[in-house]
Motif scaffolding. Structure first.
Motif, PDB file in Angstrom:
ATOM      1  N   ALA A  60      -1.688   5.039  -3.841  1.00 58.66           N
ATOM      2  CA  ALA A  60      -2.253   6.296  -3.363  1.00 58.66           C
ATOM      3  C   ALA A  60      -1.257   7.406  -3.634  1.00 58.66           C
ATOM      4  N   LEU A  97       2.122   5.025  -0.586  1.00 59.28           N
ATOM      5  CA  LEU A  97       1.612   6.382  -0.742  1.00 59.28           C
ATOM      6  C   LEU A  97       2.742   7.237  -1.296  1.00 59.28           C
ATOM      7  N   ALA A 150      -5.327   6.645   3.253  1.00 61.00           N
ATOM      8  CA  ALA A 150      -4.648   5.595   2.481  1.00 61.00           C
ATOM      9  C   ALA A 150      -4.043   4.520   3.365  1.00 61.00           C
ATOM     10  N   ARG A 178       0.838  -1.208   0.000  1.00 62.56           N
ATOM     11  CA  ARG A 178       0.000   0.000   0.000  1.00 62.56           C
ATOM     12  C   ARG A 178       0.870   1.253   0.000  1.00 62.56           C
TER      13      ARG A 178
END
Lengths: 376, 376
Positions: B60, B39, B84, B37
């Motif tokens: 993100a 960012l 996020a 994940r």
């Protein structure tokens, strides 16, 4: 900077504490990270002063690291780790102790044996902390990703390289080197310089590494004679500790060349200390490479404080004189290496392709033999 | 090396990937560490080319980083992070993006606000990965532990310094800087050099950092004019990317001095880009310090390719000429800074004691005022 800035990967300990008193950072770091079960990997001399690390609580020690450690020595260290189940491994000594500490930090519980991890980046991970505390100024192992272990059957060096063997903290405290005797100071200092010189003149040389290499040679040129003459010279010891660290920086992405290849059989077959072997061979390989790497050879001679030259005879004289004035024994015969073994040694050295292939000038088995004869 | 090797702590990203194509290491590293994940913290320009990072899956992006980011800009980035919930934060841009990425990596979920962490080592930890990908060659933020955010109420820079804000990976790919226009290339290049020069001549200077500092100046001296003339000159762009990284190395343990202090009000009060402000001020402070730091000033002038001198007028001329030939606007009036503000600016600059106290020569408020007048 003359060469191209091609792509390179630089691996470094996150934290390097350098200078007089830096040893205090070990306990501080261990507390910060919450480590409670340290295992110190050391030779007998340093095992006896493990209190200098200032660690709280119970400390496990493997205190039997041998010079040029072999597989049985590693097995003994791993057995100690199995009992102690450390959460942080601390290498405390010269290159031998730090190299074993690296392996003790990654092998236990991994399902991998040494033979599984020989070569580049075969190690799967590391579950414990790793702190390196050098007590000699020579190998620079504290800043690098390599460990060497001798296979007793073949007398070959097994080289393991892994990003997971990079220390979390390197505590480089020159005060710890004050007790190193003059002869060892001289030989290990030349070893540090040899790492720098060989990386500097390697076919794989890189401007980013050249910066450390040339500065390392300058530091040895400036400080080694002082530290040999007076072991308590703090400024000189600090300069050499830094030269050693820089030499270690040279090993990772570039590494050594012919000097180390030609020196290895002296250690593996005749148990000559690594630093001494490298010092004895150094002037011969520098002179051999002088024409192939003229500009850089001249810079090395200049950094050692002699008049820059690229003439092989002049280069040899300058480098040999530098080592001889430090009191380094420069004759193989005086170290008990018989001429009758030269042929076998030359064959062995010539087989170390991972180093010789990067030498700036091709070196045949006969070239190596000629070096041994010249150094007889 | 002339100064003493006193104790020093060196903090470095574990891994630095340098060179053309280094951007590929970002996705490789993310996969290796199992990050899923990401960012990305970027300015609008880099947010539009986030595909260059080659990351798999959903990414993100906070794409609204402003130059000289202020507290509201940081708050917006933190809000994006709250949604996020990244497992790795990637700074992708210049110093502003990388500085915000550092804070976005440590603040969310920590219970700490920015005001809690201003100063040295107030940050409690970091729970996510941090990767930095510079797209300009100037700040060197990818290699350091500092982040600066402007307080809109006071226009002061709030400086956060933390070992936890050090990147796990810095991917320094000079190809990403190819699109930087000539004027920005010039100003940011001088900024990188200013980091090097100010650390080199600082009262806190250290031989370990001097090595990077002088090499950084040499690289700028050798490559900046080439990159300004031809933005697609890969060798020049690589040299400047390295100079910027070395400038960043100078910031951690030593940091800048008067040059940056005198330049700050130009950015904070008149929104002049940081690099341009530093370039405009640089010749003035170098000349001011010339006598107090004679040997090093001469080395700087030499590294820039001019005739070494320590005469303040000669130093000024050499440094001013270097910047002017790059096309840097060297007059405050041309940048819209009114003389009527000089008094206030001088007071503000003089208050930045964390920098001015390390300048090799004491600089009074009147001295600063004289510099602004000279640069009017």
């Amino acid at each position: 900077m003359t060469a191209q800035l091609h792509s390179i990967e630089i691996l470094r300990p996150n934290r390097i504490e350098f200078g007089s008193g830096a040893i205090a950072s070990v306990a501080r770091y261990a507390a910060e990270r919450g480590f409670v079960r340290p295992l110190v990997v050391a030779d007998a001399f340093n095992a006896a002063r493990v209190d200098r690390l200032g660690l709280a609580g119970e400390i496990a020690v493997f205190g039997e690291v041998k010079p040029e450690p072999d597989l049985p020595n590693l097995e003994a260290a791993l057995a100690r780790a199995s009992e102690a189940r450390p959460d942080v491994v601390i290498g405390f000594g010269g290159g031998s102790a730090m190299d074993l500490a690296k392996l003790v930090a990654v092998l236990p519980g991994s399902g991998q044996t040494l033979k599984d991890v020989v070569g580049p980046e075969k190690v799967l991970g590391r579950a414990v902390g790793l702190i390196q505390v050098p007590t000699t100024a020579g190998t620079g192992s504290e800043g690098g990703t390599r460990a060497l272990v001798t296979d007793p059957e073949t007398q070959n060096k097994l080289a393991v390289q892994s990003r997971f063997m990079l220390a979390d903290l390197a505590a480089v405290d020159p005060d710890l080197t004050m007790t190193v005797p003059p002869a060892v100071t001289a030989a290990t200092g030349v070893d540090a310089m040899a790492h720098c010189v060989e990386a500097f003149t390697s076919r794989k040389a890189h401007p980013i590494i050249d910066l450390y290499a040339l500065e390392g040679v300058r530091l040895v040129g400036r400080f080694l004679a002082r530290a040999v003459a007076d072991g308590s010279d703090g400024e000189a010891r600090a300069g050499l500790a830094l030269a050693s660290l820089y030499g270690g920086f040279c090993l990772g992405p570039v590494n050594t060349t012919a000097g180390h290849a030609v020196a290895y059989p002296l250690g593996a077959r005749h148990h000559i200390a690594h630093g001494l072997a490298c010092a004895l061979i150094f002037p011969h390989t520098l002179a051999f490479n002088a024409q192939a790497s003229a500009e850089k050879t001249a810079a090395v001679i200049d950094a050692l404080g002699a008049r820059p030259t690229t003439d092989p005879a002049g280069v040899f004289e300058a480098a040999y004189g530098f080592c001889e004035r430090l009191g380094v024994e420069m004759r193989l015969s005086a170290l008990g290496v018989p001429e009758s073994d030269f042929e076998t040694m030359a064959t062995e050295a010539h087989g170390i392709r991972r180093l010789l292939d990067n030498n700036p000038r091709d070196m045949s088995r006969d070239d190596i033999l000629a070096i041994y004869r010249r150094a007889a």
